[in-house]
Design a protein around this motif. Sequence first.
Motif, PDB file in Angstrom:
ATOM      1  N   VAL B  33      57.161  17.389 -50.907  1.00  0.00           N
ATOM      2  CA  VAL B  33      55.907  17.558 -50.980  1.00  0.00           C
ATOM      3  C   VAL B  33      54.948  16.308 -50.657  1.00  0.00           C
ATOM      4  O   VAL B  33      53.804  16.263 -50.571  1.00  0.00           O
ATOM      5  N   LEU B  34      55.499  15.074 -50.819  1.00  0.00           N
ATOM      6  CA  LEU B  34      54.869  13.863 -50.777  1.00  0.00           C
ATOM      7  C   LEU B  34      55.269  13.009 -49.418  1.00  0.00           C
ATOM      8  O   LEU B  34      56.350  12.484 -49.562  1.00  0.00           O
ATOM      9  N   PRO B  35      54.629  12.936 -48.472  1.00  0.00           N
ATOM     10  CA  PRO B  35      54.931  12.324 -47.250  1.00  0.00           C
ATOM     11  C   PRO B  35      54.933  10.629 -47.446  1.00  0.00           C
ATOM     12  O   PRO B  35      56.014  10.116 -46.991  1.00  0.00           O
ATOM     13  N   ASN B  36      54.396   9.980 -48.235  1.00  0.00           N
ATOM     14  CA  ASN B  36      54.606   8.848 -48.562  1.00  0.00           C
ATOM     15  C   ASN B  36      55.969   8.182 -49.312  1.00  0.00           C
ATOM     16  O   ASN B  36      56.302   7.264 -49.212  1.00  0.00           O
ATOM     17  N   ALA B  37      56.378   9.152 -50.033  1.00  0.00           N
ATOM     18  CA  ALA B  37      57.646   8.838 -50.950  1.00  0.00           C
ATOM     19  C   ALA B  37      58.829   9.167 -49.860  1.00  0.00           C
ATOM     20  O   ALA B  37      58.753  10.118 -49.026  1.00  0.00           O
ATOM     21  N   ASP B  38      59.965   8.640 -50.099  1.00  0.00           N
ATOM     22  CA  ASP B  38      61.169   8.752 -49.279  1.00  0.00           C
ATOM     23  C   ASP B  38      61.810  10.148 -49.648  1.00  0.00           C
ATOM     24  O   ASP B  38      62.310  10.738 -48.486  1.00  0.00           O
ATOM     25  N   ALA B  41      59.881  16.016 -54.715  1.00  0.00           N
ATOM     26  CA  ALA B  41      60.078  17.496 -55.136  1.00  0.00           C
ATOM     27  C   ALA B  41      59.056  17.922 -56.206  1.00  0.00           C
ATOM     28  O   ALA B  41      58.614  16.945 -56.863  1.00  0.00           O
ATOM     29  N   TYR B  42      58.583  19.339 -56.005  1.00  0.00           N
ATOM     30  CA  TYR B  42      57.404  19.825 -57.108  1.00  0.00           C
ATOM     31  C   TYR B  42      58.307  21.066 -57.511  1.00  0.00           C
ATOM     32  O   TYR B  42      58.619  21.777 -56.909  1.00  0.00           O
ATOM     33  N   ILE B  43      58.156  21.114 -58.935  1.00  0.00           N
ATOM     34  CA  ILE B  43      58.787  22.119 -59.705  1.00  0.00           C
ATOM     35  C   ILE B  43      57.719  22.803 -60.413  1.00  0.00           C
ATOM     36  O   ILE B  43      57.034  22.327 -61.328  1.00  0.00           O
ATOM     37  N   GLU B  44      57.806  24.068 -60.633  1.00  0.00           N
ATOM     38  CA  GLU B  44      56.969  25.032 -61.515  1.00  0.00           C
ATOM     39  C   GLU B  44      58.139  25.851 -62.456  1.00  0.00           C
ATOM     40  O   GLU B  44      58.678  26.764 -61.776  1.00  0.00           O
ATOM     41  N   GLY B  53      58.631  11.888 -57.209  1.00  0.00           N
ATOM     42  CA  GLY B  53      58.582  10.910 -56.093  1.00  0.00           C
ATOM     43  C   GLY B  53      59.931  10.279 -56.040  1.00  0.00           C
ATOM     44  O   GLY B  53      59.910   9.427 -57.276  1.00  0.00           O
ATOM     45  N   VAL B  54      60.628   9.776 -55.170  1.00  0.00           N
ATOM     46  CA  VAL B  54      61.842   8.898 -55.146  1.00  0.00           C
ATOM     47  C   VAL B  54      61.443   7.870 -53.833  1.00  0.00           C
ATOM     48  O   VAL B  54      61.202   8.277 -52.968  1.00  0.00           O
ATOM     49  N   PHE B  55      61.781   6.744 -54.221  1.00  0.00           N
ATOM     50  CA  PHE B  55      61.651   5.297 -53.388  1.00  0.00           C
ATOM     51  C   PHE B  55      62.759   4.778 -53.377  1.00  0.00           C
ATOM     52  O   PHE B  55      63.571   4.401 -54.271  1.00  0.00           O
ATOM     53  N   ALA B 145      64.618  15.674 -55.515  1.00  0.00           N
ATOM     54  CA  ALA B 145      64.152  14.429 -54.843  1.00  0.00           C
ATOM     55  C   ALA B 145      64.929  13.323 -54.106  1.00  0.00           C
ATOM     56  O   ALA B 145      64.844  12.880 -53.146  1.00  0.00           O
ATOM     57  N   ILE B 146      66.039  13.129 -55.085  1.00  0.00           N
ATOM     58  CA  ILE B 146      66.886  12.064 -54.815  1.00  0.00           C
ATOM     59  C   ILE B 146      67.766  12.620 -53.439  1.00  0.00           C
ATOM     60  O   ILE B 146      68.015  11.814 -52.471  1.00  0.00           O
ATOM     61  N   ALA B 147      68.118  13.807 -53.371  1.00  0.00           N
ATOM     62  CA  ALA B 147      68.691  14.341 -52.169  1.00  0.00           C
ATOM     63  C   ALA B 147      67.911  14.348 -50.972  1.00  0.00           C
ATOM     64  O   ALA B 147      68.177  13.934 -49.928  1.00  0.00           O
ATOM     65  N   ASP B 148      66.630  14.801 -51.078  1.00  0.00           N
ATOM     66  CA  ASP B 148      65.627  14.701 -50.042  1.00  0.00           C
ATOM     67  C   ASP B 148      65.488  13.067 -49.560  1.00  0.00           C
ATOM     68  O   ASP B 148      65.168  12.982 -48.448  1.00  0.00           O
TER      69      ASP B 148
END
Lengths: 224, 249
Positions: B33-38, B41-44, B53-55, B145-148
Amino acid sequence: MPVFFEKKQLVTPGELLAEGDYLPGENTYNQENKIFASRIGLADTENKKVNVVALRAFYLPKPGDIVIGTIVEVGFNGWTVDIKSPYTALLRASDVLSRPFKPQTDELSQVLNAGELIVAKVASYDRAHDPQLTVSEPGLGKITRGQIMRVTPTKIPRVIGKKGSMISMIKQVTGCQIILGVNGVVLVTGKNLEDEELAMTAIQKIEAESYKRSYGPNHTVAKR
Amino acid sequence: MSEKPEKLIDKKGIRLDGRKADELRPLKIEVGVLPNADGSAYIEHGKNKILVGVFGPREMHPKHLSQSDRMVIRCRYHMAPFSVQERKSPAPSRREVELSKVIRESLEPSVFVDLYPRSGIDVFIEVLQADGGTRCASITAASLAIADAGIPLRDLVVACAAGKIDDTVVLDLYDAEDKLGVADVPVAYMPNLNAVTLLQMDGVLTPKEFENAMNMAIDGCKKIYPIQKEALRAKYMAAREELKEEVEE
């Protein structure tokens, strides 16, 4: 010794791929004789080896790789270069000047300054040391013109195509010079802007649709 | 929520929010969901809304924090000032510092840290709205997010809590149950490896109840896992449609 996936199946990290007499290939790992995926990607077997072609990865330097990097810092006897990898690379002054480096007379920032781009080859890299670059081969060195674009490093083989078929076709049709950095940075140099943009659109298209098979000679780049 | 309700669970086994004892809250997960992060993920999870966000992996700054034999994971769990009823001070509280550590340690066993020595990854967890069980939802999202980000993992980590309200052991407590209930047992779990990476408890349980709660939480994790996997797949769905098509090298 069963295999638990279909050819080219999309697998996620931790998915069990095979059991027994198989070898873990790329992006997989072995635990108690079971092979699991470690990245999201497409699974495949090659003889007894289970591979996952990662859809998302980053670049890890390998000696001999041609990469495109940005100078981030001018140091005392060399430069630090960003090669879009977890490690920043080093480029030694004596390598660029191809003669002994004399700090009294040589001003490094006049040779290469921060922000400038270079095509370089990874000379050495291991776990304990940051990668060393070299430009002392024909075709390597400072980039003076052209356009830079980024693709996912894992997609570079796809842009090259079978035995370079894809890349040579793009080069032929657009008349551009293209240098593919294994680190996912691509340099496109053409006679004019339109040619360069055409080549870049083609590469973007290949990257976005790289899972499709049908990019053969019947899909010409010029059509797009 | 100022008055304590007489019962948190009624005779029929229905909880205050209408769920059964072993029912999860509705779950929605999105990856990338965040193009600037590597990776992101977003969870509800029920009323919880959490963004991760993961960098990285990238060079550690400051450099002295890097380790010569492994990759360092840095994690920041943070609650937005508007995430709860009463304004929460944006400065990291004792609880947030602890949760950052706990989440980091529950993710660490899943990452191949020894492959990328001297590098580091940063995991930023931002809780936009909190309603109980944020640490579990954060772990589930952070692992995605880490997997992404393309970082190799042994398995995705899923987390889910179980606990005791009145005298019943229930799954996935929400805010009121967490505050007024008897005990809370968050569990993080790697389903394919059958390994627990986080186990905490606050409150009092008998050994029997504890065992019960832990099994219930693990079952909850197993229910979340397919949703988590599907969320990761959905981002790369386009590729899946062409599965049968051969990819040339």
